[in-house]
Design an enzyme around this catalytic site. Structure first.
Site, PDB file in Angstrom:
ATOM      1  N   GLY C 228       0.820  -1.200   0.000  1.00  0.00           N
ATOM      2  CA  GLY C 228       0.000   0.000   0.000  1.00  0.00           C
ATOM      3  C   GLY C 228       0.854   1.249   0.000  1.00  0.00           C
ATOM      4  CB  SER C 229       0.053   4.706   0.903  1.00  0.00           C
ATOM      5  OG  SER C 229      -0.083   4.723   2.302  1.00  0.00           O
ATOM      6  CB  SER C 230       5.367   5.653   1.039  1.00  0.00           C
ATOM      7  OG  SER C 230       5.785   5.127  -0.176  1.00  0.00           O
ATOM      8  NE  ARG C 231      -0.938   8.714   4.816  1.00  0.00           N
ATOM      9  CZ  ARG C 231      -1.698   7.993   5.659  1.00  0.00           C
ATOM     10  NH1 ARG C 231      -1.439   7.977   6.951  1.00  0.00           N
ATOM     11  NH2 ARG C 231      -2.724   7.281   5.201  1.00  0.00           N
ATOM     12  CB  VAL C 232      -0.157   3.036   5.542  1.00  0.00           C
ATOM     13  CG1 VAL C 232      -0.556   1.888   6.465  1.00  0.00           C
ATOM     14  CG2 VAL C 232      -1.309   4.023   5.378  1.00  0.00           C
ATOM     15  CB  ALA C 233       4.785   1.368   4.064  1.00  0.00           C
ATOM     16  CD  GLU C 247       4.361  -4.617  -4.029  1.00  0.00           C
ATOM     17  OE1 GLU C 247       3.758  -3.798  -4.737  1.00  0.00           O
ATOM     18  OE2 GLU C 247       4.066  -5.828  -3.949  1.00  0.00           O
ATOM     19  CB  CYS C 282       2.517   0.162  -6.903  1.00  0.00           C
ATOM     20  SG  CYS C 282       2.356  -1.596  -7.033  1.00  0.00           S
TER      21      CYS C 282
END
Lengths: 501, 501, 501, 501
Positions: C228-233, C247, C282
């Protein structure tokens, strides 16, 4: 024509096995009496670099993944698996469960090479080179035109596994199955064509051995896989100047270690290993070495009991295709002349049957021979002669006689399967470290027969030795190493011609 | 006695190479005139399961890691590498740099198998079984008693790499090096003994080929590695019933693709590939196919210039050991009778030398033959005859003639090295995908010779084909697959004897 | 209850996608409003050694081979694949072909792990030890209880591939799919149950992210896979103290090299890479670097033409789920303020649609920004901001400006996919050797999107980086190394206690 | 400056260890009081694609093969190995043999990566693609700038093995060794520079942990390897957002199975596992579970006897660096309050020493706690608290209590080493299949300590877990997967632009 099948219904009815016993005629009507020319020409059309390789028609790897997935699904259908099981039984004397085992292993093998798994077989590796632009890469390369010769005892499993392995790696095979049983593979070819196998990828021939030999000498395939008797194997190795992989006979042994446990289970495995398919597996237990601790158990009487429940009706005992009853009786007689030897059970012909006299028909037989006698030069060849039927030698050894047992094993000629029945790691490593059989089972549940598709099956100790079924076996038998060394440059700036060397 | 050396100083002085030219006597004094008995007996003492395997004497893997590290360090010492370089030059006609190359590759090979790397060669793999307690494990197993026969042109590199490979995997080898050059390996054996090699691990024999053949037939090693001529290779394959791995001759080709670049560099590589070691490498460039784009470049004249700076004094050109001058002149003459063919340069005997007439002495030679003529059945065998000397064929092809070039390659018999000189990926994949040479260089800097220890070297397309030097080559040539299937149980609770099958 | 499905018909009719446009409601009705307790308890029941491993319940490897073969066969049926394709379309805005691509990749993935291939994932290796009885063996071990969180854009492919990978290796996963699209996986769970998946092996949860975060913090799975998104990652990486594989997004780039060829083909690939699924992959092409040789070609005008044939009716362009139209227009505006930048095409909202304003609706857009401007610190963050929609930057570079291009790539934060469109090996190695994107396509046919199941897909350059689909990805993400060193003895004869150390 | 050493004699004399006991000052004089700037700048100079990779400077793989061969040879010289052994002893309290063990393992590790073995670490694999010209290739890629933090207890082995692993794969590391012992590595850096290590490849820093943390937060290395305490490990995992590989503490266990054999041997191994290096190995035996069959043997009294022969003079027992005597006595006291617990031996401070009170000084200690009590929630944390000193728990279990033992193991937090002392395969598989320790020894000769360079050492069950020393460990910790998919074409003849998707 060239062995590939006409479009016809692959699932016509076949008669049940009882009929077989009345007219055990084999499949001589399947023999095609044409000249060898078309076969030779067809093979010669395939170049040495094969029908595909990592740089040629890679989409064919995917094609074979598809064919495998579809054919596996077909064999998973009860109607189809039953058809092949019965068809196998019709030509090869084995019980329903044994025949079904072939179909099942074939299905699982095909599942293993579904999807991308065929191209994964062509996986290569690469290593950085000495300078920028250089990299060496090791590929698996096909041989191109190849031949496959398979025996009567596994009419479906052996030809399918070797044929598909050859095809997966990019070869064009000509396939000859023992003509007594080739109807099974003839039907399977139709199924494979139905699942997408291009007819021109495989030539299928029905012939006797002599004709096949002639064909091989003329067509000169780049590789020949032979599964069958040691005698033919050795001849082929010479005729084809060593361009062969062989899986020949084995005088397979089982050793029972010092730890006596689960006697019922071990007895049952011994019975199956020695007598399933009437002993006509190249993995069949031919000799049993018992540690003295087992001698005092009920093992032998239990094996005897199990052997005696085998019966012709369900083919848990049945015709022997390559050894006559007479020959087996004669062998028994010679063995019983060895001092100290004795008949443990069996030793008599089957009764109430219509098996033709060209085949054998013998009760499951065990003969005890003392270890010391086995080792004598005068007896050794006799005792370790492979009888491809329901016939085994049993002996025992004392605590301090393991070295003698190992000596007996070392002197054997073929090294296919073996079993070391023990859960003692130190005993196991002692026996394993001093033997070479290619497929060796170890542990309390060790057996000699029943190798599936998930582990290697094949002899060891011989550079000509073939394997079957696993990714490793396919890569070994059906491809060779080719190394491409990329060296793109750039040539270093300011490079100047160096002195000659 | 049995070939292993007495303790003596390994680094006695040797005469400089000039002397060699005066008395090129070979090493017949090294021939031991004893009966074969001790060799046969020594080999027969090694069981089929080898001197070590993963279950027997695993500490020997470490021993060989130590020997390798020590021997590599010895060869890294200038004094020692110079000794071997000069010793090689004394018996094998090559320049200092070429001879040193052998020593260097040998050193690097030994470094590669330092420490734990020998046991890492014996790495096995395992896969979960069908039920608790079951696991199948695939091992690399030795053959036990084996033989190694190596040729005159690499007196150090080939025997050391194959010998150590055999030993690493647990075999006991008997080693025969061409007796003209075996003094090099005799000295190397002393170095290896000095570094810890147990003398009884290797038998070293000096003999002629006939004697060796006799020995093999009697001793019956489980595997024989032969590097040398195709003629002997084919004979051995039959005599030993295919229990061989072969690395025989190659009529090695180079193709120059459509993209013309770095002409100086390519010319230099061509000169080296064709003429270093006076063309006496099995990887030497025997034929060059030029794309028409190169024909208009200065390539040929540059190759000519480079060939002509070669001189006898520094052995950048020198004696040819297996082809006489007369034979080469005769071959030239026949080739020049082909319509359109012409001598590009060379074609004459060397001058001012004392090379005995049993050897050849020829200037670096190139003969042009038109592609169409090469393909004619009447010419093909002649043009593609391997001359183990400084002799090459050059031809060219037009844009639309690549298929003809590929046809010429397909019809060759041996497929050892090759080069595709191009940085065009589509041209490269087209040629690579339709050829089979085992060691193929690709890219602008592609060569046919100079294979090091870090990538595979060996023929492809033949199940008997050997490789040398890399972990993959060692495992392929010197070990076989053995599968141990552990099946410890427990037997399931409540298990009951099932019906017979 | 715990997320596993009740027996119900898995193939009820669904409405076609058009309906979706009217009521794009997401799947909030699928949210289960129960306490997290049952999920936590279910996870906690799975021990750290997993549901199976090579020493525990190995028959489960076979079970998963069976499930995979059956589920693959199901997905190969047109009726079923059509059902899932339409279902995907109903919730995720993509064309039929793009949606079908997910189903097809999923089918092929499942085929890849049919039969014995699941247990082959658990393949271990072993190396001989220091003395008799010792051997070290490296296994792949499960983590036990694990979590999987997957995004909206691949409702079937990502969850199935990660879920099955986790299960294959012996883990017990809890799966959360973005609730807007989780109906697809909900149906797929029914199919898997139908094919034999034990319901208790997987927990399936529908929730918002906050709830899931809470669950993770309490249940403390041994490993969490997040796509998912970098922020949540980044938040999860901290919350879970690094026990994650990620990822996340990529600002994926394509470089066109100096060799201009097949302009039509390259333009078509550019259009697909940038705009298929409305840029919501992505792997979508976010920036294009053209060598000046391409600038003079018709490439840009061809890309423009292709972009302009996309239409809402067949969803070749469609709603953007995470960026509003307004935000995209604002981004365009800012970019166009950079000196030298210009709108190449697009840049306007879609017309005639009923897409709710919480989503975006934008024509395929390309904006040119000069390379020099991109590199300026004031612009860099703006230009390389990932817009998860049909939006790309295009720039060009001169022959001697490749270093500037490479500098732009080095400064990016995420390194997922990339493409180097060139058949010049030296250009390729220059770019490849100086970049790190995990999935990099190279060659004239290079693309950034469309990764299938047969090669690795995932970011590189980050120890937390996940991969998906291939055997290597599964082993990396879903298992860890465990080494068992067997040391059975025997203790050497005469061993005596040594001094303390 | 940046941590790399000035040319100075690497082998100046060091004082013997006795002096150390008087002034155990650590190495604070080695602390460099400069700003962090130069370190940060140096790291930032290394791009993400590293100093080398398969497409960049491949000659550096060979350079590191050379450095390794040379450094291994240096360490094989008695003069050098003795120097390092004594130097280790000077700062880390262990016996000569234990300190020498570090040097020896380091030497063997370096031998393992001699010659081409470094480039073999960069081995990639490739798989055929979907159409001609396509091939996917998986590489091992470096992270670029990385950090290594290693503890006091292995001043040479851990930093060298991790440092070289990082360098081999192409990274640029900054190395921080615990400053109490960093003199050892400081000297080793000189040796490595002497053997060819380019000074700019490694930054070496002496600092306290706080400074290092600050440096990491600013420099933001792509990967950080931390070996040390769990507390710091968890903090780093959060600070660095999971971009870490960790090898932290273990409460390592040993289980004695039902088969009692070789009591002397097992007692000796227990003594070594618990007390060598005064228990300051992360692999030290912290708890011993005895099957009741062992309870009646002389095992405990033998362990006691062995423990009591340890003495300060030869450092077979010595200072404890991270736990004070007082803390250990307090822990003992608490344990002895558990019902049924008792002191088996030790439990008292060492006598007649000058060890500063900031360190611990305790006799080898064993405390018995009943299994039932261990499992009680009130006791579990206390009993399984890791004491990094000569301190172990001993308990026993009855035949039917194995499940309780396994429950105790499951509840532990770190899973590093373990030992299952039994030759019963069924007992072994039962314990192995239900546990997760990363390095587990199995068999009669099983130990928990003494992991060499030839097998994996590291925790399991944690995606952040690091390994050390083996090829697998190096590849896992110091590189990531990068896939290059070549797709050269040609575009199929007659290709036409398909509809958008």
């Amino acid at each position: 024509m060239l062995g590939h099948t006409e479009p016809s219904s692959p699932f016509e009815n076949v008669f049940p096995f009882q009929i077989l016993l009345v007219r055990y005629l084999g499949t001589s009507t399947w023999r095609i009496n044409i000249s060898l020319e078309p076969f030779i020409e067809s093979l010669s059309k395939c170049p040495k670099h094969g029908l595909h390789n990592p740089f040629k028609s890679p989409e064919r790897y995917l094609l074979y993944g598809d064919i495998s997935a579809k054919a596996a699904h077909m064999l998973s259908l009860p109607k189809v698996s039953n058809f092949f099981t019965r068809l196998i039984q019709r030509v090869s004397p084995k019980s329903y469960k044994q025949a079904f085992g072939e179909v099942y292993v074939t299905q699982k093998f095909l599942e293993n090479f579904s999807g991308d798994q065929v191209r994964f077989l062509a996986r290569s590796f690469a290593v950085p080179g000495n300078h920028i632009g250089q990299q060496s890469q090791g590929y698996r390369w096909p041989y191109g035109p190849v031949a496959i010769i398979t025996p009567f005892n596994f009419p479906l499993e052996i030809p399918v596994l070797q044929l598909m392995g050859a095809l997966y790696m990019g070869n064009k095979p000509i396939l000859k199955v023992d003509s007594k049983v080739s109807i099974v593979m003839e039907q399977m070819m139709r199924l494979l064509h139905h699942c997408g196998l291009p007819p021109e990828d495989v030539d299928f021939i029905n012939s006797d051995g002599k004709t096949m030999n002639e064909l091989l000498m003329e067509a000169n395939p780049r590789m020949t896989l032979f599964t069958g008797s040691s005698r033919v194997a050795e001849k082929l190795a010479v005729d084809l100047k060593g361009r062969v992989k062989l899986e020949d006979a084995g005088f397979d042994w089982k050793i029972l270690g010092p730890d006596v446990e689960e006697v019922d289970y071990v007895a049952w495995v011994c019975d199956q290993d020695a007598y399933e398919c009437s002993g006509q597996k190249c993995s069949a237990q031919s000799i049993l070495f018992m540690h003295e601790n087992w001698s005092t158990s009920s093992l032998i009487s239990k094996i005897k009991g199990l052997a005696e429940r085998r019966k012709l009706e369900d083919l848990t005992i049945g015709p022997v295709l390559t050894v006559t009853t007479e020959a087996m009786l004669e062998h028994k007689k010679k063995l019983l002349q060895i001092p100290g030897s004795k008949l443990l059970f069996g030793g008599e012909p089957l009764e109430n049957h219509s098996i033709p006299t060209i085949y054998g028909a013998m009760k499951p037989t065990s003969i005890y021979v003392p270890l010391e006698e086995i080792l004598k030069p005068a007896n050794y060849e006799l005792v370790t002669k492979e009888i491809f039927g329901p016939f085994q030698i049993i002996t025992d050894y004392k605590k301090d006689q393991l070295a003698m047992v190992l000596d007996a094993l070392e002197r054997m000629h073929a090294h296919l399967t073996a079993a070391v029945v023990s859960n003692d790691p130190i005993f196991l490593q002692d026996v394993i470290g001093k033997t070479v059989n290619g497929t060796t089972y170890a542990g309390l549940r060790a057996r000699t027969t029943g190798a599936p598709q998930n582990h290697w099956f094949g002899p060891a100790g011989d550079p000509r030795g073939a394997g079957i079924g696993t990714p490793e076996a396919i890569k070994l038998v059906w491809s060779c190493h080719r190394e491409i060394i990329y060296d793109f440059g750039p040539v270093p700036r300011g490079w100047e011609i160096p002195p000659s060397t």
